[in-house]
Design a protein around this motif. Sequence first.
Motif, PDB file in Angstrom:
ATOM      1  N   ARG A   8      10.004 -30.896  -6.334  1.00 59.81           N
ATOM      2  CA  ARG A   8      11.020 -30.600  -5.319  1.00 59.81           C
ATOM      3  C   ARG A   8      10.398 -30.044  -4.045  1.00 59.81           C
ATOM      4  NH1 ARG A   8      14.379 -25.189  -7.280  1.00 59.81           N
ATOM      5  NH2 ARG A   8      14.593 -24.453  -5.144  1.00 59.81           N
ATOM      6  N   LYS A   9       9.246 -29.398  -4.118  1.00 58.21           N
ATOM      7  CA  LYS A   9       8.594 -28.864  -2.922  1.00 58.21           C
ATOM      8  C   LYS A   9       7.905 -29.971  -2.134  1.00 58.21           C
ATOM      9  CE  LYS A   9       5.471 -25.429  -1.057  1.00 58.21           C
ATOM     10  NZ  LYS A   9       6.340 -25.079   0.048  1.00 58.21           N
ATOM     11  N   TYR A  10       7.153 -30.813  -2.812  1.00 61.44           N
ATOM     12  CA  TYR A  10       6.341 -31.823  -2.128  1.00 61.44           C
ATOM     13  C   TYR A  10       6.982 -33.210  -2.073  1.00 61.44           C
ATOM     14  CZ  TYR A  10       2.843 -28.259  -1.992  1.00 61.44           C
ATOM     15  OH  TYR A  10       2.189 -27.080  -1.732  1.00 61.44           O
ATOM     16  N   GLN A  11       8.103 -33.381  -2.754  1.00 62.98           N
ATOM     17  CA  GLN A  11       8.844 -34.643  -2.721  1.00 62.98           C
ATOM     18  C   GLN A  11       7.969 -35.840  -3.097  1.00 62.98           C
ATOM     19  OE1 GLN A  11      12.397 -34.913  -2.015  1.00 62.98           O
ATOM     20  NE2 GLN A  11      12.011 -32.793  -2.632  1.00 62.98           N
ATOM     21  N   GLU A  12       7.166 -35.644  -4.144  1.00 57.33           N
ATOM     22  CA  GLU A  12       6.355 -36.728  -4.670  1.00 57.33           C
ATOM     23  C   GLU A  12       6.025 -36.451  -6.135  1.00 57.33           C
ATOM     24  OE1 GLU A  12       2.005 -36.689  -3.469  1.00 57.33           O
ATOM     25  OE2 GLU A  12       2.840 -35.414  -1.894  1.00 57.33           O
ATOM     26  N   GLU A  13       5.589 -37.494  -6.830  1.00 64.18           N
ATOM     27  CA  GLU A  13       5.190 -37.363  -8.230  1.00 64.18           C
ATOM     28  C   GLU A  13       3.849 -36.642  -8.297  1.00 64.18           C
ATOM     29  OE1 GLU A  13       6.415 -38.306 -11.374  1.00 64.18           O
ATOM     30  OE2 GLU A  13       8.314 -38.803 -10.390  1.00 64.18           O
ATOM     31  N   LEU A  14       3.834 -35.530  -9.014  1.00 67.04           N
ATOM     32  CA  LEU A  14       2.614 -34.749  -9.181  1.00 67.04           C
ATOM     33  C   LEU A  14       2.522 -34.273 -10.624  1.00 67.04           C
ATOM     34  CD1 LEU A  14       2.832 -32.607  -5.927  1.00 67.04           C
ATOM     35  CD2 LEU A  14       1.200 -34.455  -6.372  1.00 67.04           C
ATOM     36  N   GLU A  15       1.370 -33.729 -10.995  1.00 67.84           N
ATOM     37  CA  GLU A  15       1.166 -33.237 -12.348  1.00 67.84           C
ATOM     38  C   GLU A  15       2.207 -32.168 -12.695  1.00 67.84           C
ATOM     39  OE1 GLU A  15      -2.282 -31.122 -15.100  1.00 67.84           O
ATOM     40  OE2 GLU A  15      -2.776 -31.764 -13.063  1.00 67.84           O
ATOM     41  N   ALA A  16       2.765 -32.294 -13.895  1.00 69.86           N
ATOM     42  CA  ALA A  16       3.814 -31.381 -14.355  1.00 69.86           C
ATOM     43  C   ALA A  16       3.215 -30.116 -14.963  1.00 69.86           C
ATOM     44  CB  ALA A  16       4.681 -32.082 -15.392  1.00 69.86           C
ATOM     45  N   LEU A  17       4.034 -29.082 -15.022  1.00 70.90           N
ATOM     46  CA  LEU A  17       3.663 -27.859 -15.732  1.00 70.90           C
ATOM     47  C   LEU A  17       3.676 -28.156 -17.233  1.00 70.90           C
ATOM     48  CD1 LEU A  17       5.848 -25.352 -13.715  1.00 70.90           C
ATOM     49  CD2 LEU A  17       3.353 -25.321 -13.849  1.00 70.90           C
ATOM     50  N   PRO A  18       2.713 -27.629 -17.997  1.00 69.14           N
ATOM     51  CA  PRO A  18       2.674 -27.924 -19.438  1.00 69.14           C
ATOM     52  C   PRO A  18       3.765 -27.212 -20.238  1.00 69.14           C
ATOM     53  CG  PRO A  18       0.891 -26.437 -18.837  1.00 69.14           C
ATOM     54  CD  PRO A  18       1.571 -26.847 -17.555  1.00 69.14           C
ATOM     55  N   PHE A  19       4.326 -26.132 -19.689  1.00 64.54           N
ATOM     56  CA  PHE A  19       5.377 -25.371 -20.380  1.00 64.54           C
ATOM     57  C   PHE A  19       6.203 -24.637 -19.327  1.00 64.54           C
ATOM     58  CE2 PHE A  19       1.427 -22.985 -20.323  1.00 64.54           C
ATOM     59  CZ  PHE A  19       1.797 -21.818 -19.681  1.00 64.54           C
ATOM     60  N   PRO A  20       7.423 -24.203 -19.677  1.00 66.06           N
ATOM     61  CA  PRO A  20       8.248 -23.472 -18.711  1.00 66.06           C
ATOM     62  C   PRO A  20       7.558 -22.180 -18.280  1.00 66.06           C
ATOM     63  CG  PRO A  20       9.569 -24.160 -20.588  1.00 66.06           C
ATOM     64  CD  PRO A  20       8.131 -24.421 -20.936  1.00 66.06           C
ATOM     65  N   PRO A  21       7.470 -21.921 -16.973  1.00 66.08           N
ATOM     66  CA  PRO A  21       6.755 -20.735 -16.495  1.00 66.08           C
ATOM     67  C   PRO A  21       7.569 -19.445 -16.578  1.00 66.08           C
ATOM     68  CG  PRO A  21       7.569 -21.974 -14.639  1.00 66.08           C
ATOM     69  CD  PRO A  21       7.887 -22.772 -15.867  1.00 66.08           C
ATOM     70  N   LEU A  22       8.859 -19.563 -16.812  1.00 66.22           N
ATOM     71  CA  LEU A  22       9.750 -18.411 -16.954  1.00 66.22           C
ATOM     72  C   LEU A  22      10.617 -18.629 -18.180  1.00 66.22           C
ATOM     73  CD1 LEU A  22      11.012 -18.126 -13.243  1.00 66.22           C
ATOM     74  CD2 LEU A  22       9.262 -16.728 -14.332  1.00 66.22           C
ATOM     75  N   PRO A  23      11.161 -17.572 -18.749  1.00 64.91           N
ATOM     76  CA  PRO A  23      12.048 -17.753 -19.898  1.00 64.91           C
ATOM     77  C   PRO A  23      13.400 -18.327 -19.482  1.00 64.91           C
ATOM     78  CG  PRO A  23      11.874 -15.420 -19.338  1.00 64.91           C
ATOM     79  CD  PRO A  23      10.928 -16.164 -18.440  1.00 64.91           C
TER      80      PRO A  23
END
Length: 90
Positions: A8-23
């Motif tokens: 959503r920040k860069y408006q392009e396909e990029l590497e995903a986070l491996p796990f949720p960073p917040l609960p």
Amino acid sequence: MTQTVFCRKYQEELEALPFPPLPGEKGREIQANVSKRAWEEWQALQTRLINEKHLNMLDPTDRAYLMEQLERFLNNEETDQAEGYVPPER
């Protein structure tokens, strides 16, 4: 194979986070919509804000402030900056 996400920040396909960073739901929403690159950049800004502004993460007001800054960062809006911070020269 690395998973990707439409950031959503860069408006392009990029590497995903491996796990949720917040609960909770917020963490799942971030994992689904924010790239690893954007999250790492946010963590650097967050660290500077916490240190320079002497934020207390036990204080609900300070935590709310950081969440507001996170949303502004992810929406490409102007965020507060740490006073006196000079980015390293490249």
